[in-house]
Write an enzyme that holds these catalytic residues in place. Structure first.
Site, PDB file in Angstrom:
ATOM      1  N   ARG A  84      59.776  79.796  16.853  1.00 22.90           N
ATOM      2  CA  ARG A  84      60.277  78.681  16.045  1.00 22.90           C
ATOM      3  C   ARG A  84      60.919  77.603  16.903  1.00 22.90           C
ATOM      4  O   ARG A  84      61.342  76.589  16.370  1.00 22.90           O
ATOM      5  CB  ARG A  84      61.321  79.193  15.068  1.00 22.90           C
ATOM      6  CG  ARG A  84      60.761  79.515  13.676  1.00 22.90           C
ATOM      7  CD  ARG A  84      61.907  80.140  12.917  1.00 22.90           C
ATOM      8  NE  ARG A  84      61.898  79.938  11.501  1.00 22.90           N
ATOM      9  CZ  ARG A  84      61.456  80.842  10.623  1.00 22.90           C
ATOM     10  NH1 ARG A  84      60.898  81.949  11.027  1.00 22.90           N
ATOM     11  NH2 ARG A  84      61.567  80.605   9.335  1.00 22.90           N
ATOM     12  N   ARG A 115      66.452  74.519   5.904  1.00 24.69           N
ATOM     13  CA  ARG A 115      65.321  75.179   6.562  1.00 24.69           C
ATOM     14  C   ARG A 115      64.193  74.186   6.826  1.00 24.69           C
ATOM     15  O   ARG A 115      63.520  74.255   7.855  1.00 24.69           O
ATOM     16  CB  ARG A 115      64.828  76.365   5.712  1.00 24.69           C
ATOM     17  CG  ARG A 115      65.737  77.592   5.896  1.00 24.69           C
ATOM     18  CD  ARG A 115      65.660  78.544   4.727  1.00 24.69           C
ATOM     19  NE  ARG A 115      64.341  79.097   4.531  1.00 24.69           N
ATOM     20  CZ  ARG A 115      63.877  79.521   3.353  1.00 24.69           C
ATOM     21  NH1 ARG A 115      64.628  79.442   2.272  1.00 24.69           N
ATOM     22  NH2 ARG A 115      62.669  80.022   3.268  1.00 24.69           N
ATOM     23  N   LYS A 136      52.386  81.548   5.077  1.00 22.09           N
ATOM     24  CA  LYS A 136      52.114  82.359   6.273  1.00 22.09           C
ATOM     25  C   LYS A 136      52.182  83.851   5.959  1.00 22.09           C
ATOM     26  O   LYS A 136      51.325  84.616   6.368  1.00 22.09           O
ATOM     27  CB  LYS A 136      53.140  82.060   7.385  1.00 22.09           C
ATOM     28  CG  LYS A 136      53.204  80.612   7.812  1.00 22.09           C
ATOM     29  CD  LYS A 136      54.143  80.407   9.005  1.00 22.09           C
ATOM     30  CE  LYS A 136      55.601  80.714   8.728  1.00 22.09           C
ATOM     31  NZ  LYS A 136      56.245  79.811   7.739  1.00 22.09           N
ATOM     32  N   ARG A 166      66.406  85.447  -2.446  1.00 22.14           N
ATOM     33  CA  ARG A 166      66.878  85.557  -1.065  1.00 22.14           C
ATOM     34  C   ARG A 166      68.195  84.808  -0.888  1.00 22.14           C
ATOM     35  O   ARG A 166      68.425  83.789  -1.522  1.00 22.14           O
ATOM     36  CB  ARG A 166      65.845  84.937  -0.119  1.00 22.14           C
ATOM     37  CG  ARG A 166      64.640  85.819   0.089  1.00 22.14           C
ATOM     38  CD  ARG A 166      63.506  85.112   0.772  1.00 22.14           C
ATOM     39  NE  ARG A 166      63.874  84.301   1.918  1.00 22.14           N
ATOM     40  CZ  ARG A 166      63.009  83.954   2.868  1.00 22.14           C
ATOM     41  NH1 ARG A 166      61.762  84.390   2.814  1.00 22.14           N
ATOM     42  NH2 ARG A 166      63.383  83.186   3.849  1.00 22.14           N
ATOM     43  N   ARG A 211      59.445  80.665  -5.609  1.00 25.99           N
ATOM     44  CA  ARG A 211      59.714  81.929  -4.920  1.00 25.99           C
ATOM     45  C   ARG A 211      61.142  82.396  -5.185  1.00 25.99           C
ATOM     46  O   ARG A 211      61.416  83.584  -5.284  1.00 25.99           O
ATOM     47  CB  ARG A 211      59.490  81.732  -3.416  1.00 25.99           C
ATOM     48  CG  ARG A 211      59.767  82.957  -2.602  1.00 25.99           C
ATOM     49  CD  ARG A 211      59.107  82.862  -1.247  1.00 25.99           C
ATOM     50  NE  ARG A 211      59.972  82.223  -0.274  1.00 25.99           N
ATOM     51  CZ  ARG A 211      59.595  81.948   0.966  1.00 25.99           C
ATOM     52  NH1 ARG A 211      58.368  82.211   1.372  1.00 25.99           N
ATOM     53  NH2 ARG A 211      60.422  81.397   1.801  1.00 25.99           N
TER      54      ARG A 211
END
Ligand code: AMP
Length: 189
Positions: A90, A146, A15, A135, A129
């Site tokens: 969400r 998640r 996204k 992160r 990633r």
């Protein structure tokens, strides 16, 4: 011509990548609630401090906090050519809050684009990633969480937006350019 879209899809669906390109090409603002929360956490604001424990575990930050943040964001000047919502809504409560916010602004959503990506591919991308971004929510446990949170709380939005005749599904696998082309087609651009 303004553009008001929601990008929907699980973490790792691409996204953000597609939103950045589309924002660049159209002048619409790229509004990514995850980026805004990361900034707030890094800056140590009151919102950031409240959000941090949820964020680090890969859980959703409470609706009121995120919805308030988004309401202010949509009134900033750079949304004159529209916006691309990346990571919001969400939950159903957020989708309903968005509807109310837009009604107050006299605006409508044009489309909701769902990026359809198989879970094995999502896991591969999230692992890749992690090497680059480091992160706080890219631990194994937080990644699993998640994906669980997405399935339980966000996936029901597919039916919600299907019922509002706004949903278009774009296959989220292939080259970034091919997916971008499919997004533009879905938006009639
Ligand atoms: P993202 O960068 O979109 O993957 O978001 C990273 C994290 O920020 C999520 O796992 C949540 O903890 C939080 N977050 C981002 N957007 C929202 C939202 N709309 N509602 C609740 N939490 C959010």
């Amino acid at each position: 011509m303004s553009l008001r879209v929601v990008f929907l899809g699980p973490p790792g669906a691409g996204k953000g990548t597609q939103a950045r390109t589309l924002a660049h090409d159209t002048g619409a603002a790229h509004v990514a609630t995850g980026d805004m929360l990361r900034d707030a956490i890094a800056a140590g604001t009151a919102l950031g401090r409240q959000a941090k424990t949820y964020y680090d575990r890969g859980e959703l930050v409470p609706d009121e906090l995120v919805t308030g943040m988004l309401g202010e964001r949509l009134q900033q000047g750079d949304t004159g050519k529209g916006f691309i919502l990346d990571g919001f809504p969400r939950t159903l409560a957020q989708a309903e809050a968005l509807e109310r916010l837009l009604k107050d602004l006299g605006q409508d959503l044009d489309r909701v684009i769902f990026f359809d990506v198989p879970e094995a591919e999502l896991l591969r991308r999230l692992a890749a990633r992690r090497q680059v971004e480091r992160r706080a929510d890219d631990t194994d446990e937080a990644i699993k969480n998640r994906l669980r949170v997405y399935a339980a709380q966000t996936a029901p939005l597919l039916d919600y937006y299907r019922n509002h005749s706004l949903l278009v599904t774009v296959p989220g696998v292939g080259t970034i350019e091919a997916i971008g082309e499919a997004v533009r087609r879905a938006l009639g651009r």
